[in-house]
Design an enzyme around this catalytic site. Structure first.
Site, PDB file in Angstrom:
ATOM      1  N   LYS A  42      -1.209  -1.301  -4.273  1.00 52.03           N
ATOM      2  CA  LYS A  42      -2.319  -0.026  -4.270  1.00 52.03           C
ATOM      3  C   LYS A  42      -1.606   1.114  -4.312  1.00 52.03           C
ATOM      4  O   LYS A  42      -0.843   1.525  -3.494  1.00 52.03           O
ATOM      5  CB  LYS A  42      -2.904  -0.293  -2.909  1.00 52.03           C
ATOM      6  CG  LYS A  42      -4.143   0.644  -2.797  1.00 52.03           C
ATOM      7  CD  LYS A  42      -4.729   0.705  -1.445  1.00 52.03           C
ATOM      8  CE  LYS A  42      -5.634   1.911  -1.137  1.00 52.03           C
ATOM      9  NZ  LYS A  42      -6.260   1.838   0.160  1.00 52.03           N
ATOM     10  N   TYR A  78       0.742  -1.185  -0.157  1.00 58.52           N
ATOM     11  CA  TYR A  78      -0.016  -0.153  -0.328  1.00 58.52           C
ATOM     12  C   TYR A  78       0.756   1.192  -0.019  1.00 58.52           C
ATOM     13  O   TYR A  78       1.432   1.690   0.882  1.00 58.52           O
ATOM     14  CB  TYR A  78      -0.934  -0.060   1.276  1.00 58.52           C
ATOM     15  CG  TYR A  78      -2.006   1.156   1.352  1.00 58.52           C
ATOM     16  CD1 TYR A  78      -1.888   2.150   0.473  1.00 58.52           C
ATOM     17  CD2 TYR A  78      -2.774   1.320   2.530  1.00 58.52           C
ATOM     18  CE1 TYR A  78      -2.828   3.216   0.596  1.00 58.52           C
ATOM     19  CE2 TYR A  78      -3.594   2.403   2.722  1.00 58.52           C
ATOM     20  CZ  TYR A  78      -3.642   3.283   1.775  1.00 58.52           C
ATOM     21  OH  TYR A  78      -4.604   4.277   1.817  1.00 58.52           O
TER      22      TYR A  78
END
Length: 303
Positions: free
Chosen positions: A164, A136
């Site tokens: 992400k 992330y």
């Protein structure tokens, strides 16, 4: 090397009772409703799930319940957001035992690492589990960038499979694909850069506002996948005032208020967050009500 993950993965909220204890039944209800609305996977206990406001045992209980209610219909990916690597390893191992389908791995909280520390953290957690991992990247929130140098150093870790991307610069999608080809599945991670990401090659969208408007989110990604950019732009332009909320510091409160207005959950949050109040609450309420009144026709017909 790919995960097979694609489409809309809402970062689902954790629901609380009036005393702010975890409301497990309501949390399962939110998760089940999203799956029934056609999302392609769930991110459990990400930012919107208030991961860092949960006790260790609460996290494990919530994950176990999510796996049970989803029952294999879509992948369940759980956030790994801990103060140090030791805690992250322990949670990753437990998540695998509890039946999670994957991990969304964040940098260690609070401390801002040097690149070699970030690499060591991600590698150590990955080596502790066989689950596929989505890293992330959110530089504005976590003050560290998962740059190409970090990803290159981790390219040999077989279960680090996705990124992400929540940097607000859409050039990142092209730069990552140019640098790594299909080595990593890229997901759009910032709601108000979602269509740009999908257009530039992202496999899917990890979304906040999907929790309030799942049908439109599914339709947006479906339109992009079939190359119907006119329809995608129509939905995106309607959605954009709300999608901007995902880039604000009070995103969790705003998304949970939107859920409540749409009859999908409660706005209750744990301190230090407080529910929206005053002018901000009125502003977000008006935005959600306007969006609900002007929903794209296909979504209204499906509702």
């Amino acid at each position: 090397m790919t995960t097979g993950w694609k489409g809309v993965f809402p970062a689902v909220t954790t629901q609380f009772k009036e005393d702010l204890s975890v409301d497990l039944a309501a949390t399962q209800g939110v998760q089940d409703a999203l799956v029934n609305d056609g999302v392609n996977g769930l991110i459990v206990m990400g930012t919107c799930g208030e991961n860092n406001s949960l006790d260790p045992e609460e996290k494990r209980t919530i994950l176990k319940a999510a796996v049970e209610v989803v029952n294999g219909r879509v992948p369940v990916v759980t956030g790994v957001s801990e103060l140090d690597t030791r805690r992250a390893v322990a949670y990753a191992r437990d998540a695998e035992k509890l039946g999670a389908d994957g991990l969304m791995l964040l940098p260690a909280m609070v401390y801002v690492p040097k690149p070699e520390e970030l690499i060591a953290h991600f590698r150590t957690v990955a080596e502790a589990t066989s689950l596929p991992i989505m890293l992330y990247n959110n530089p504005p929130a976590y003050r560290v960038n998962i740059g190409a140098d970090v990803l290159q150093a981790l390219a040999d870790v077989p279960n680090i499979k996705a990124v992400k991307e929540s940097a607000p610069d859409p050039r990142r999608f092209t730069d990552l694909i140019n640098a790594f080809g299909d080595r990593f599945d890229i997901f759009a991670g910032l709601d108000d850069v979602a269509l740009e990401g999908l257009m530039l090659g992202a496999k899917g969208w990890v979304s906040g506002l999907t929790s309030a408007f799942p049908q439109e989110s599914v339709q947006l990604v479906a339109a992009a996948e079939r190359g119907d950019w006119e329809e995608a732009r129509k939905i995106y332009r309607w959605f954009m005032p709300l999608l901007h909320l995902d880039a604000e510091h009070d995103l969790v409160q705003s998304i949970k208020l939107a859920e409540q207005i749409m009859g999908r959950g409660s706005e209750r949050v744990r301190m230090p967050r407080l529910p929206l109040s005053g002018a901000r609450r009125a502003e977000v309420t008006a935005m959600v009500e306007k969006a609900a009144a002007t929903r794209p026709s296909k979504a209204r017909q499906a509702a």
